[in-house]
Write a protein that holds these residues in place. Sequence first.
Motif, PDB file in Angstrom:
ATOM      1  N   THR A 222       0.832  -1.189   0.000  1.00 59.82           N
ATOM      2  CA  THR A 222       0.000   0.000   0.000  1.00 59.82           C
ATOM      3  C   THR A 222       0.875   1.251   0.000  1.00 59.82           C
ATOM      4  OG1 THR A 222      -1.630  -1.194   1.338  1.00 59.82           O
ATOM      5  CG2 THR A 222      -1.869   1.202   1.192  1.00 59.82           C
ATOM      6  N   ARG A 224       1.275   4.393   1.305  1.00 59.31           N
ATOM      7  CA  ARG A 224       0.691   5.137   2.421  1.00 59.31           C
ATOM      8  C   ARG A 224       0.818   6.644   2.268  1.00 59.31           C
ATOM      9  NH1 ARG A 224       3.508   1.348   6.914  1.00 59.31           N
ATOM     10  NH2 ARG A 224       5.073   1.323   5.262  1.00 59.31           N
ATOM     11  N   ARG A 229      -4.353   1.285   3.996  1.00 57.09           N
ATOM     12  CA  ARG A 229      -4.517  -0.095   3.530  1.00 57.09           C
ATOM     13  C   ARG A 229      -5.979  -0.513   3.499  1.00 57.09           C
ATOM     14  NH1 ARG A 229      -1.761  -5.496   6.188  1.00 57.09           N
ATOM     15  NH2 ARG A 229      -3.070  -4.917   7.968  1.00 57.09           N
ATOM     16  N   ARG A 233      -7.891  -1.893   0.279  1.00 60.10           N
ATOM     17  CA  ARG A 233      -8.551  -3.199   0.321  1.00 60.10           C
ATOM     18  C   ARG A 233     -10.010  -3.072  -0.125  1.00 60.10           C
ATOM     19  NH1 ARG A 233     -11.710  -5.992   3.988  1.00 60.10           N
ATOM     20  NH2 ARG A 233     -11.478  -8.276   3.928  1.00 60.10           N
ATOM     21  N   THR A 245      -5.370  -9.368   3.847  1.00 61.23           N
ATOM     22  CA  THR A 245      -4.273  -8.609   4.432  1.00 61.23           C
ATOM     23  C   THR A 245      -3.092  -9.517   4.741  1.00 61.23           C
ATOM     24  OG1 THR A 245      -5.230  -8.882   6.621  1.00 61.23           O
ATOM     25  CG2 THR A 245      -5.778  -6.862   5.441  1.00 61.23           C
ATOM     26  N   ALA A 250       1.498  -2.845   5.598  1.00 60.80           N
ATOM     27  CA  ALA A 250       1.250  -2.266   4.268  1.00 60.80           C
ATOM     28  C   ALA A 250       0.889  -3.321   3.236  1.00 60.80           C
ATOM     29  CB  ALA A 250       2.484  -1.497   3.795  1.00 60.80           C
ATOM     30  N   LEU A 252      -0.926  -6.359   1.110  1.00 63.50           N
ATOM     31  CA  LEU A 252      -2.174  -6.980   0.710  1.00 63.50           C
ATOM     32  C   LEU A 252      -1.865  -8.060  -0.316  1.00 63.50           C
ATOM     33  CD1 LEU A 252      -4.511  -3.881   0.181  1.00 63.50           C
ATOM     34  CD2 LEU A 252      -4.708  -5.578   2.006  1.00 63.50           C
ATOM     35  N   PHE A 271      -0.609   1.549  -5.103  1.00 62.35           N
ATOM     36  CA  PHE A 271       0.135   0.379  -4.648  1.00 62.35           C
ATOM     37  C   PHE A 271       1.351   0.130  -5.525  1.00 62.35           C
ATOM     38  CE2 PHE A 271      -2.676  -1.593  -7.818  1.00 62.35           C
ATOM     39  CZ  PHE A 271      -1.810  -2.465  -8.478  1.00 62.35           C
TER      40      PHE A 271
END
Length: 467
Positions: A222, A224, A229, A233, A245, A250, A252, A271
Motif C-alpha cells: 500500500t 501510504r 490499507r 482493500r 491482508t 502495508a 495486501l 500500490f
Amino acid sequence: MSKGGRSFAAPPSRLLALEVLVKSSIRGSFVEPLMHDVQRRYGLADAERRFLEELVMGVVRRRLTLIHIITNFLDVKWNKVEDYAQAALLVGAYQLLFMRKVPEYAAIDATLDALKRKRRHAVNFVNAVLRSVARAVAVRCVSEAELGDDFDPRRCVLLPDGVTLLKQPRMPDPTQDFVKFASVCYSVPEEFVRTLEEQFGRRRAEEVLLVSVTPPPVCVRTNRLKIHRNALRKSFLESAIDVKTGRHPAALYIKFHGDLSTLQQHKKGWFYVQDESAMWVVDALGLTAGIRVLDACAAPGGKATAIAEWTRNQALVVAMDDDIRRHRKTLENVKRLGADVLVVCGDARRAADTFSCQFDRVLLDAPCSNTGVLRRRAEARYRATKENIDKLVHLQRQLLEGVAPLVAPGGILLYATCSILKQENDENVEWFLGKHNEFYLRRRRFALPQLRGPDGFFYAQLVRKRK
C-alpha cells in the motif's frame, strides 16, 4: 488492434510461446521481459495473456523435468534437436503433463500447428515424440491422496497441487539417488540440490525446492502517501478482486490474473507490487523523518519509494543504480507513487566518488543468486552453481567496500539479499566485520521462502561506531 491503419489479429498463444522461448535461447536473455513485450505488443486479452504466461514460465520453471521425460522417447541427443523443435516439444509436453484443463488432442495438434509456421519439416518428428509422451501418462493432474497405494515417486511428475501419474517409472529413484531425483523433479542443477542439503538438511531442502516450482502469490505494498490499507482493500473488493491482508501493515495479497498496470488503483499510484519480505527489509532501516538515506542498488525503485513512503517524504532519499536501462523504470515508479526520491546513475562500488556527504542509513540490497525467490525468478534456478555464486560473492564484497565509507557515525549499513545461501549472507557479514572494526552487528534476520507466504530473504544491520 491496428497498426498503420491495418487491423491484425495476435498470433496463437502457442506460436508466441515458441517464439519467445527460441529468442530467449538464441539471445541468452531473460524470457520474462520478452514475454511481457509480446503481451503488450499484441494487447492480448486476459485469458490469452494468462495462457501464454503459463506456457512460457511453466516451461522455464520445469525445463529439466520436461527434458528428462521427453528424452525417454528420443533417438537423438537433446542438444541435436533444432531450436523450434525443442521449444515445441517442451511446450507440448508441458501441456500434457502439467495443464489439467488442456485436452490431449489440443496440446498436441495446436502445438504442431504453431510449429508448422516455423519449422514444417520438424512436425512429424515432434508429433511422434509428443504422442509417445501422451501414451506414457496414466492419470493427469490428481492429488497424492487420490493415488493411494499407487503413489510411487518414480512414476510421479510433481505438480503444484498434485501429480501426474506415469504408466511406467520414468523418474529417478529418490531412495537410490536423492540428488538426481530432486534435480529432475524440481528442475534445478544437482550442484544446487547438494548445497541446499548441506546447509539445511534434506527435509528443509525439499521444502525450499517445492516452493520454487509453485506459482507465487501476488503481494502489493500500500502506498501510504496516498491511501490507507483498509481503503485500498475496499477499493479492490469493489473492483471484484479477491484480497486479504498480510502480516506487514502495508501488505495486501490479491488474486488478479490480468495486467496489474491496467488497474485504476495502479494508475493512481495506490500500490506497488512487492513481496512482504522486501517490506520487512525496509522496516529494518529504523527510519525517521529528517535523515539522509541512500539506496545503493535501487532499480527499479521498490525499496527507495517504500523509504519515502515510510518517512512521509520527510527524508532525503537517494536511489542509485548503475543500470541505465532500468533507470527510466525507477523514475516512472517514483513519479507514479508520488515519492520524493532523488534518482542518480552510479556504481556503488565507487560510491565514495559520487557523493561528498555521508548518510544516516545506507541500504545495500545486493545483486545475488535470487535463491530465495526462485518461484518469481524462474531462470535463476539454472544459475545457482558454485562458479556463479563465487562471482556474486566477489561482487557483493566489492559493493560492501564501496558503500561503507558513506555510512555516518552511528548510522546503519543494512546489507540485504534475496538469497538463502550462507556464502552470500552470513559469510559476507563475517568477512566485512573482520575487515571493518569500526562497524558492529546489531541484528540479522533470515527466512526461507514460504509456500503460502513471503519469499526467502536475509538482512544484517551493520552499525558504524560513534567516534
